[in-house]
Design an enzyme around this catalytic site. Structure first.
Site, PDB file in Angstrom:
ATOM      1  N   GLY A   1       0.917  -1.204   0.020  1.00 32.22           N
ATOM      2  CA  GLY A   1       0.136  -0.103  -0.048  1.00 32.22           C
ATOM      3  C   GLY A   1       0.825   1.293   0.156  1.00 32.22           C
ATOM      4  O   GLY A   1       1.862   1.283   0.658  1.00 32.22           O
TER       5      GLY A   1
ATOM      6  N   ARG B   1      -3.808  -3.464  10.697  1.00 35.26           N
ATOM      7  CA  ARG B   1      -3.980  -4.653  10.618  1.00 35.26           C
ATOM      8  C   ARG B   1      -3.603  -5.594  11.769  1.00 35.26           C
ATOM      9  O   ARG B   1      -4.539  -6.386  12.386  1.00 35.26           O
ATOM     10  CB  ARG B   1      -3.348  -5.261   9.139  1.00 35.26           C
ATOM     11  CG  ARG B   1      -3.314  -6.759   8.961  1.00 35.26           C
ATOM     12  CD  ARG B   1      -2.884  -6.702   7.477  1.00 35.26           C
ATOM     13  NE  ARG B   1      -3.974  -6.367   6.533  1.00 35.26           N
ATOM     14  CZ  ARG B   1      -5.079  -7.384   6.173  1.00 35.26           C
ATOM     15  NH1 ARG B   1      -4.958  -8.238   6.612  1.00 35.26           N
ATOM     16  NH2 ARG B   1      -5.815  -6.740   5.394  1.00 35.26           N
TER      17      ARG B   1
ATOM     18  N   ASP C   1       1.118   1.612   9.093  1.00 32.33           N
ATOM     19  CA  ASP C   1       0.612   0.969  10.315  1.00 32.33           C
ATOM     20  C   ASP C   1       1.762   0.897  11.594  1.00 32.33           C
ATOM     21  O   ASP C   1       1.441   0.591  12.534  1.00 32.33           O
ATOM     22  CB  ASP C   1       0.413  -0.529   9.962  1.00 32.33           C
ATOM     23  CG  ASP C   1      -0.938  -0.548   9.017  1.00 32.33           C
ATOM     24  OD1 ASP C   1      -1.608   0.422   8.815  1.00 32.33           O
ATOM     25  OD2 ASP C   1      -1.266  -1.872   8.454  1.00 32.33           O
TER      26      ASP C   1
HETATM   27  O1  F6P Z   1      -0.575  -0.826   4.343  1.00 31.65           O
HETATM   28  C1  F6P Z   1      -1.169  -1.477   5.126  1.00 31.65           C
HETATM   29  C2  F6P Z   1      -2.785  -0.970   5.072  1.00 31.65           C
HETATM   30  O2  F6P Z   1      -2.775   0.240   5.266  1.00 31.65           O
HETATM   31  C3  F6P Z   1      -3.691  -1.813   6.204  1.00 31.65           C
HETATM   32  O3  F6P Z   1      -3.721  -1.162   7.346  1.00 31.65           O
HETATM   33  C4  F6P Z   1      -4.813  -2.104   5.697  1.00 31.65           C
HETATM   34  O4  F6P Z   1      -5.727  -2.961   6.033  1.00 31.65           O
HETATM   35  C5  F6P Z   1      -4.502  -2.007   3.861  1.00 31.65           C
HETATM   36  O5  F6P Z   1      -3.294  -1.321   3.769  1.00 31.65           O
HETATM   37  C6  F6P Z   1      -5.442  -1.680   2.988  1.00 31.65           C
HETATM   38  O6  F6P Z   1      -4.927  -1.385   1.891  1.00 31.65           O
HETATM   39  P1  F6P Z   1      -5.273  -1.613   0.207  1.00 31.65           P
HETATM   40  O7  F6P Z   1      -6.853  -0.889   0.283  1.00 31.65           O
HETATM   41  O8  F6P Z   1      -4.581  -0.534  -0.393  1.00 31.65           O
HETATM   42  O9  F6P Z   1      -5.431  -3.243   0.217  1.00 31.65           O
END
Ligand code: F6P
Length: 346
Positions: free
Chosen positions: A13, A175, A131
C-alpha cells in the site's frame, strides 16, 4: 564491483512521504555517480521489466506530494514463482540493474529478502508502513502522517458527536497493530481506544462511557483499529484477499458501535477513516524522515550492502540484515499501552 545503475521500487500500500524518499534516493544516487531507474508498480514492474531512468528534474518538487510517482502494487512474485522469478531475472538484465532498493512493508520486504537469498540479486530494503508494524525499526515513514490525519479527523468528529450527544466509533487502519488508533486516540483525547494487542473488554468500555456521561461529558470518541477481532474473528469487508493472501479488513467499527448502543442505550455512529489516512500530504516530519531514509538507502546500494535494510534506531539510521526483520510484526509498545490504560480505565 562499481554500482552504476540502481532500481527503485515502491511495493504494498502507498504511504505518505514515498515521494520524498524517491527524490532523496535519486539525488543521492546521481550525486554518487550512478543512475536511478524508477520501477513501475512495485514487483509487477520487475516482472514486466517496466522502468525508466529518473533525472533530478523528474523528482523536483515531489517531496510534498502524497502517493508515489512510481506507482505501487501488492504483486507477489512468489505466488507463481515458476513463471515470475525467471521474468524478474530477465527484467533485471533488460533494465541493466546492478542493485535494487525495495521500499515497502512486510510483504514487499519478504520478497526482497527471499530474492536476495535465493537468487543472489543485490537488494536493499527500506521499511515503510502507515501501520508502523514493522519490527527492526523504531519508526517507519508514513506513520506520523497517518496519525496526524486520524487525530485531526477525531478532533473534527468530536464537534458533530457533541452536537448530537453521540458516541462516535472511529475505525482506523492497523491490520496487526493498533499504533494509529492508539497514537491518534491519545492525541485527540478519545474516551477509549481498542487495539488488537489488548483483549477487547466491551463491558469495561461501556462502563467507561456511561461513567463519563454521569460525570457530565456529552459525547464520546472511541478509536478502534481495523484488526481488532470480534468473537475471535477478524472483521472483513467483502471476503476479498490480496496476492499475499491477506483478507481485506473493515467493519469492526460498525459492529462495535452497534454493541455499544445496545449495551448503553447511547446513540452511536461509526466512521471508517480508511484510505484518507494515507492519502494526504506527508507531514514535514515524515518528509524529513523519508529523505534521511532515501539518502541512507542510496548509500547502502552504492556500497553494495545487499540483503540488508535501513532502520531507524533512536535518532540514527542503521543497516541491519533483512531476515531479522521480515515475517514478524511489531506490536504497540507495552509502555505506551500502560500509559494509555491510565486514560481509558476507571
Ligand atoms: O498498508 C497497510 C494497510 O494500510 C492496512 O492497514 C490496510 O488493511 C491495508 O493497507 C488496505 O490497503 P489496500 O486497500 O490498498 O489493500
Amino acid at each position: 564491483m562499481q554500482i552504476k545503475r540502481v532500481g527503485l521500487l515502491t511495493g504494498g500500500g502507498d504511504a505518505p512521504a514515498l515521494n520524498a524518499f524517491i527524490r532523496a534516493a535519486v539525488v543521492r544516487l546521481i550525486h554518487g555517480g550512478a543512475s536511478a531507474v524508477g520501477i513501475a508498480d512495485g514487483w509487477r514492474g520487475m516482472i514486466d521489466a517496466s522502468g525508466r531512468e529518473l533525472s533530478p528534474a523528474d523528482v523536483a518538487g515531489i517531496a510534498a506530494e502524497g502517493g508515489t510517482i512510481l506507482g505501487a502494487s501488492r504483486t507477489n512474485p512468489f505466488k507463481n514463482p515458476e513463471r515470475d522469478l525467471p521474468r524478474i531475472a530477465e527484467g533485471w538484465c533488460r533494465l541493466g540493474l546492478d542493485a535494487l532498493i525495495a521500499v515497502g512493508g512486510d510483504d514487499t520486504l519478504g520478497v526482497a529478502e527471499r530474492l536476495h537469498r535465493e537468487s543472489g540479486l543485490g537488494v536493499v530494503g527500506v521499511p515503510k508502513s502507515i501501520d508502523n508494524d514493522l519490527p527492526g525499526t523504531d519508526c517507519a515513514f508514513g506513520f506520523h502522517s497517518a496519525v496526524e490525519a486520524a487525530a485531526r479527523a477525531m478532533d473534527d468528529l468530536a464537534a458533530t458527536a457533541r452536537a448530537h450527544r453521540r458516541v462516535l466509533v472511529v475505525e482506523c487502519m492497523g491490520r496487526h497493530s493498533g499504533w494509529i488508533a492508539a497514537y491518534a486516540g491519545v492525541a485527540a483525547g478519545a474516551d477509549y481506544v481498542v487495539v488488537p494487542e489488548e483483549p477487547l473488554d466491551v463491558a469495561g468500555l461501556c462502563r467507561r462511557l456511561t461513567a463519563s456521561r454521569a460525570a457530565g461529558r456529552q459525547h464520546n470518541i472511541v478509536a478502534v483499529a481495523e484488526g481488532v477481532e470480534l468473537g475471535g474473528e477478524l472483521v472483513t469487508a467483502d471476503g476479498g484477499r490480496d496476492d499475499f493472501d491477506h483478507e481485506r479488513l473493515g467493519g469492526v467499527g460498525e459492529l462495535l458501535a452497534r454493541l455499544i448502543a445496545m449495551k448503553t442505550g447511547l446513540e452511536c455512529r461509526h466512521v471508517v477513516l480508511g484510505h484518507l489516512q494515507r492519502a494526504g500530504r506527508p507531514t514535514a516530519f515524515d518528509r524529513i524522515l523519508a529523505t534521511r531514509y532515501g539518502v541512507f538507502a542510496a548509500e547502502m546500494a552504492l556500497a553494495g550492502q545487499f540483503g540488508r535494510m535501513a532502520v531507524l534506531r533512536g535518532s540514527e539510521l542503521a543497516a541491519v540484515p533483512m531476515d531479522a526483520a521480515v515475517g514478524r510484526t511489531r506490536p504497540l509498545d507495552e509502555d505506551f499501552r500502560k500509559m494509555m490504560r491510565m486514560f481509558f480505565t476507571g
